[in-house]
Design an enzyme around this catalytic site. Structure first.
Site, PDB file in Angstrom:
ATOM      1  N   GLY A  37       0.821  -1.199   0.000  1.00 47.29           N
ATOM      2  CA  GLY A  37       0.000   0.000   0.000  1.00 47.29           C
ATOM      3  C   GLY A  37       0.853   1.246   0.000  1.00 47.29           C
ATOM      4  CB  CYS A  82       6.338   2.560   7.007  1.00 46.75           C
ATOM      5  SG  CYS A  82       5.504   3.950   6.246  1.00 46.75           S
ATOM      6  CG  LEU A  83       6.986   2.112   0.805  1.00 42.77           C
ATOM      7  CD1 LEU A  83       6.114   2.611  -0.338  1.00 42.77           C
ATOM      8  CD2 LEU A  83       8.110   1.237   0.283  1.00 42.77           C
ATOM      9  CG  HIS A 128       0.946   7.084   5.752  1.00 43.92           C
ATOM     10  ND1 HIS A 128       2.132   7.502   6.302  1.00 43.92           N
ATOM     11  CD2 HIS A 128       1.129   5.769   5.428  1.00 43.92           C
ATOM     12  CE1 HIS A 128       2.999   6.483   6.309  1.00 43.92           C
ATOM     13  NE2 HIS A 128       2.411   5.429   5.794  1.00 43.92           N
TER      14      HIS A 128
END
Lengths: 172, 167
Positions: free
Chosen positions: B47, B96-97, B142
């Site tokens: 995602g 998480c990126l 986010h």
């Protein structure tokens, strides 16, 4: 300042150990990397990856603190190693009536089925008359989770409850 | 189509609350395509949320259909998503990126009901659970300026206290 050390401090637990040790390191211009503290019984233990000057210098700073707090201090030079963390993909939970050899049996069978253990925690609960043993392991299943499940299944027949399940890490 | 730069913590922009999408125009379509290109360019992300690329509108993409034995609704592009019901708690591991080289345990609702708009402004609604529900909650955080770091629980803490889930 590219020397890295693994510091191990062990002793009877009391409040204030972490603050005293980390303040001494900070005052000596050392940097902390990964660290893990745990209390086992009434005993304190911590392992810390520390970047600092030379080994004698780190020891000179910490030895007085360790002595004041009644801790055994051990210092090993290590490879610089931040950002080397492995991500576990399997969790194993084991519990049953306490008896000798549970951990040895579980970990030996799992190791033969490709398990690399990253985290292990065990405890004894229940009553003094009927103690129970609880074991939790996280690791990397290098031959897949089914292989570990198959390897551990025979232990169930001995009255040990073994639960193997995947850890899925979500990246988002 | 372009792969965009991903904001990484401690970039303060990740902390801001994003506003709703108002216009479903060609510019929105192009930005969504860029967001998807950026997700696919990353290391296995299921995602991505618009604020991760410095776009502060309520848009996210989730696709867990590539995972084995994972119930899913396919490739989802969700605009102005709202969770309308939560049920149950589950602990799981997240990364998480925007937080490279760290993963940790996070408690999420096990099942959610979700309402959103698609990329053309048409209404969508879903009942979802498990890994897909976790991915949606991670991305929706986010949109509100939250990271999984804000919800970490100890890796050694197997039993956690029940608490009201923050909306």
């Amino acid at each position: 300042m590219s020397n890295w050390y693994m510091l191990t401090l062990v002793g009877k637990d009391r409040p204030g150990i972490v603050a005293a040790v980390t303040t001494a390191l900070f005052d000596a211009d050392c940097n902390l990397g990964e660290s893990s503290m745990i209390r086992l019984g009434q005993n304190f233990s911590v392992m810390m990856m520390v970047e600092g000057g030379d080994e004698a210098g780190v020891r000179a700073v910490l030895q007085p603190v360790a002595e004041r707090l009644g801790l055994a201090l051990h210092i090993d030079a290590i490879d610089p190693g931040l950002h080397q963390r492995l991500v576990p993909d399997v969790c194993i939970r084991v519990h049953g009536a306490d008896r000798a050899g549970i951990v040895a049996q579980v970990t030996t069978r799992a190791e033969q089925a490709g398990l690399n253990i990253l985290d292990l925690e065990s405890d004894v609960g229940g009553t003094e008359q009927q103690p129970i043993y609880i074991l939790q392991i996280e690791g990397v299943a290098e031959q897949g989770i089914d292989a570990i499940q198959t390897a551990l299944a025979p232990l169930q027949a001995d009255g040990v409850k073994v639960d193997v399940h995947p850890i899925e890490t979500l990246i988002g | 189509m372009a792969v965009l730069e991903i904001l990484t913590y401690p970039d303060e922009r990740l902390r801001q609350v994003s506003g709703p999408v108002q216009q479903f125009d060609a510019a929105l379509q192009a930005r969504i395509d860029d967001l998807e290109d950026t997700r696919l360019a990353g290391p296995g992300a299921v995602g991505i949320a618009a604020p991760q690329v410095g776009w502060f509108e309520r848009v996210l993409i989730v696709d867990v259909s590539g995972r084995k034995k994972t119930r899913n609704h396919g490739h989802l592009i969700l605009v102005n998503p709202e969770i309308t019901e939560w049920d149950g708690f589950a602990m799981g591991r997240e990364g998480c990126l925007s937080v490279p080289d760290y993963t940790g345990n996070v408690v999420r609702a096990e099942r959610i009901q979700l309402e959103a708009l698609d990329r053309h402004g048409e209404p969508l609604s879903f009942d979802m659970d498990g890994f897909e529900a976790r991915a949606i909650q991670h991305e929706m955080d986010h949109l509100d300026g939250l990271l999984f770091l804000d919800r970490l629980v100890s890796r050694r803490q197997d039993l956690f206290q029940r608490k009201v889930y923050k909306q």
